[in-house]
Motif scaffolding. Structure first.
Motif, PDB file in Angstrom:
ATOM      1  N   CYS A  52      -9.228   2.820  -2.571  1.00 61.61           N
ATOM      2  CA  CYS A  52      -8.398   2.460  -3.727  1.00 61.61           C
ATOM      3  C   CYS A  52      -9.182   2.560  -5.033  1.00 61.61           C
ATOM      4  O   CYS A  52      -8.683   3.076  -6.043  1.00 61.61           O
ATOM      5  N   ILE A 110       0.839  -1.198   0.000  1.00 63.03           N
ATOM      6  CA  ILE A 110       0.000   0.000   0.000  1.00 63.03           C
ATOM      7  C   ILE A 110       0.877   1.252   0.000  1.00 63.03           C
ATOM      8  O   ILE A 110       0.650   2.196  -0.768  1.00 63.03           O
ATOM      9  N   VAL A 137      -3.612  -2.666  -5.549  1.00 57.15           N
ATOM     10  CA  VAL A 137      -3.623  -2.543  -4.084  1.00 57.15           C
ATOM     11  C   VAL A 137      -4.946  -3.022  -3.509  1.00 57.15           C
ATOM     12  O   VAL A 137      -4.988  -3.727  -2.496  1.00 57.15           O
ATOM     13  N   ALA A 138      -6.050  -2.654  -4.158  1.00 56.72           N
ATOM     14  CA  ALA A 138      -7.366  -3.095  -3.695  1.00 56.72           C
ATOM     15  C   ALA A 138      -7.438  -4.623  -3.671  1.00 56.72           C
ATOM     16  O   ALA A 138      -7.962  -5.225  -2.722  1.00 56.72           O
ATOM     17  N   SER A 158      -7.503   8.716  -1.391  1.00 60.93           N
ATOM     18  CA  SER A 158      -6.190   8.565  -0.746  1.00 60.93           C
ATOM     19  C   SER A 158      -6.216   8.916   0.734  1.00 60.93           C
ATOM     20  O   SER A 158      -5.286   8.566   1.465  1.00 60.93           O
ATOM     21  N   SER A 174       1.277   4.107  -2.989  1.00 64.56           N
ATOM     22  CA  SER A 174       0.909   5.473  -2.615  1.00 64.56           C
ATOM     23  C   SER A 174       2.039   6.442  -2.904  1.00 64.56           C
ATOM     24  O   SER A 174       1.838   7.525  -3.475  1.00 64.56           O
ATOM     25  N   TRP A 193      -3.646   1.304  -8.270  1.00 66.92           N
ATOM     26  CA  TRP A 193      -4.590   1.325  -7.152  1.00 66.92           C
ATOM     27  C   TRP A 193      -5.542   0.132  -7.194  1.00 66.92           C
ATOM     28  O   TRP A 193      -5.976  -0.366  -6.143  1.00 66.92           O
TER      29      TRP A 193
END
Length: 463
Positions: free
Chosen positions: A307, A246, A426-427, A338, A250, A423
């Motif tokens: 995300c 994560i 990441v989800a 975010s 980011s 993103w």
């Protein structure tokens, strides 16, 4: 009428401001370093691929320094506490950042490269490393209750976010006025470095460590940390690597530094960048509902939704061009998306520390912080490095009249498609994070163990 009793679980406004002061300063430093690539290519006239390579090479030190820093913080025992002494590293962050942007264009390429590499490595591999390592260690010893952790990482983070947003608004405006030469860049950084260093030291001076959370053995003695404990944590706690991913994404997205290129060569007005940063503030009030959402669902689930909101916002950027309405809608989306990650990531690190204790290991907040800190720095540097390499491959030249269409398309893609895909990844990884479901049992078991040891120790002392 009696005086209203103070809630022991509340965090006072003064203490909240003092705690967030370093986050403001550090966040602004990260934003400033995000302009390093354009400074090197357009002011120092360095090759974009060379700049990207330098930033990536500096990360070779981080795998070593991060683990050492985490270990040292976990072993620290001073009259100031365990994490608090390392707050002084914020001075080194800003001093070396100023030096980084004080390079002379007249120097040879070798000297420029060595200077940038050295300053960048000091900021990231030394000073920023210890600031990452000490943060959670310091927090769990400065605040006693879980409600306080949630408060300072949600409501309190509004303060730090407002500070960095203010920087994002002010810096491009000042940049357009001062950053027209190498000396102008140096003056610009000094203007921000001096006051932000003073602000960054407020936490050290006004927030003390008062809570003892160290793991004790069956005899009530504090267990000493050794390097084997580092190995255990790194091999037996899989969840910290999801948290690290994560942070990697980011910071990859945030520190690519593609924004200034986009607003220069696509939107064709760098001052719009400050306006878009201001529009992102619309998402900040969403933090008000975070504590209630976390109680009903979990921090990880809140981040999961964020995300997808961020991915949607970045996808809009691809079609925006210089249209401020579309850019504004996109900014609101990835701004709101975010917020959970930028404000609440420390709560996941605390969950990982609770998991360590539950599994019979040391809590090792410092080491956990360094794992995520390493991911943070790798993400920011590789983001900047990838930017340089891809811009060079696309034929980028630092001249508005000569830049080819291929470079413009690359800039558009890096400002939209690339972060949107990251993103979504990441989800998907958050679906594997199971600690939110296990946490009630983990907390209960840890508390029972601590209570049993305390009762046994008391019995032995009375006997």
């Amino acid at each position: 009428m009696g005086k209203k009793e103070k809630n022991p679980k509340a965090v006072g406004a003064g203490r909240m401001l003092a705690w967030q002061s370093r986050a403001i300063s550090q966040g602004c430093a990260l934003m400033a370093i995000g302009f390093l690539s354009v400074y090197c290519t357009d002011t120092l006239k360095m090759n974009p691929a060379l700049v990207g390579t330098l930033l990536v090479v500096s990360k070779l030190l981080d795998g070593f320094t991060d683990i050492i820093a985490g270990y040292l913080v976990d072993k620290t025992n001073t009259k100031w506490g365990r994490g608090r002494p390392y707050e002084l590293c914020i001075v080194g962050v800003w001093f070396c950042t100023w030096l980084m942007f004080s390079c002379s264009p007249q120097w040879s390429t070798v000297v420029k490269s060595a200077w940038i590499l050295c300053m960048y490595a000091l900021v990231n591999s030394i000073f920023y490393t210890f600031l990452n390592a000490n943060n959670t260690v310091y927090m769990v010893r400065a605040f006693r209750y879980e409600e306080q952790f949630v408060a300072i990482n949600s409501y309190g983070s509004i303060i730090s976010m407002l500070g960095t947003v203010a920087f994002n608004i002010a810096f491009p405006i000042c940049m357009s006025r001062f950053a027209t030469s190498a000396s102008g860049w140096s003056m610009l950084m000094a203007m921000f470095a001096i006051p932000l260093t003073i602000i960054g030291l407020m936490r050290f001076f006004f927030v003390k460590e008062t809570v003892d959370v160290d793991v004790v053995d069956e005899n009530g003695e504090k267990e000493k940390v050794n390097f084997r404990d580092v190995k255990k944590v790194l091999t037996r706690n899989p969840y910290i690597y999801i948290v690290a991913l994560i942070m990697f994404v980011s910071n990859f997205v945030m520190n690519m530094g593609v924004n200034v290129y986009y607003f220069t060569y696509v939107a064709r007005d760098v001052s719009k960048m400050g306006i878009i940063s201001a529009i992102q503030m619309i998402g900040i009030p969403a933090v008000i509902i975070f504590p209630a959402v976390i109680k009903r669902f979990s921090t990880a689930k809140l981040m999961f939704v964020g995300c997808f909101v961020s991915a949607f916002g970045y996808a809009i950027n691809f079609f925006s061009g210089g249209n401020m309405v579309l850019l504004g809608i996109a900014a609101v989306c990835y701004g709101v998306g975010s917020v959970p990650i930028s404000m609440l990531i420390n709560l996941l690190i605390i969950e990982c520390a609770n998991f360590n204790e539950w599994k019979g290991m040391q809590r090792m907040e410092g080491t956990l912080g360094c794992v995520t800190g390493f991911a943070t720095k790798i993400g920011s540097s590789i983001g900047a490095g990838v930017l340089g390499v891809l811009l060079s491959a696309s034929g980028y030249v630092g001249d508005m009249s000569l830049i080819p269409d291929s470079a413009v398309m690359m800039i558009r893609s890096l400002f939209s498609i690339v972060p949107a895909v990251l993103w979504v990844v990441v989800a998907a990884s958050l679906l594997l994070y199971k600690l939110d479901k296990l946490m009630p049992q983990i907390k209960s078991d840890n508390e029972e163990r601590r209570k049993a040891i305390a009762e046994k120790t008391t019995g032995q002392q009375e006997g």
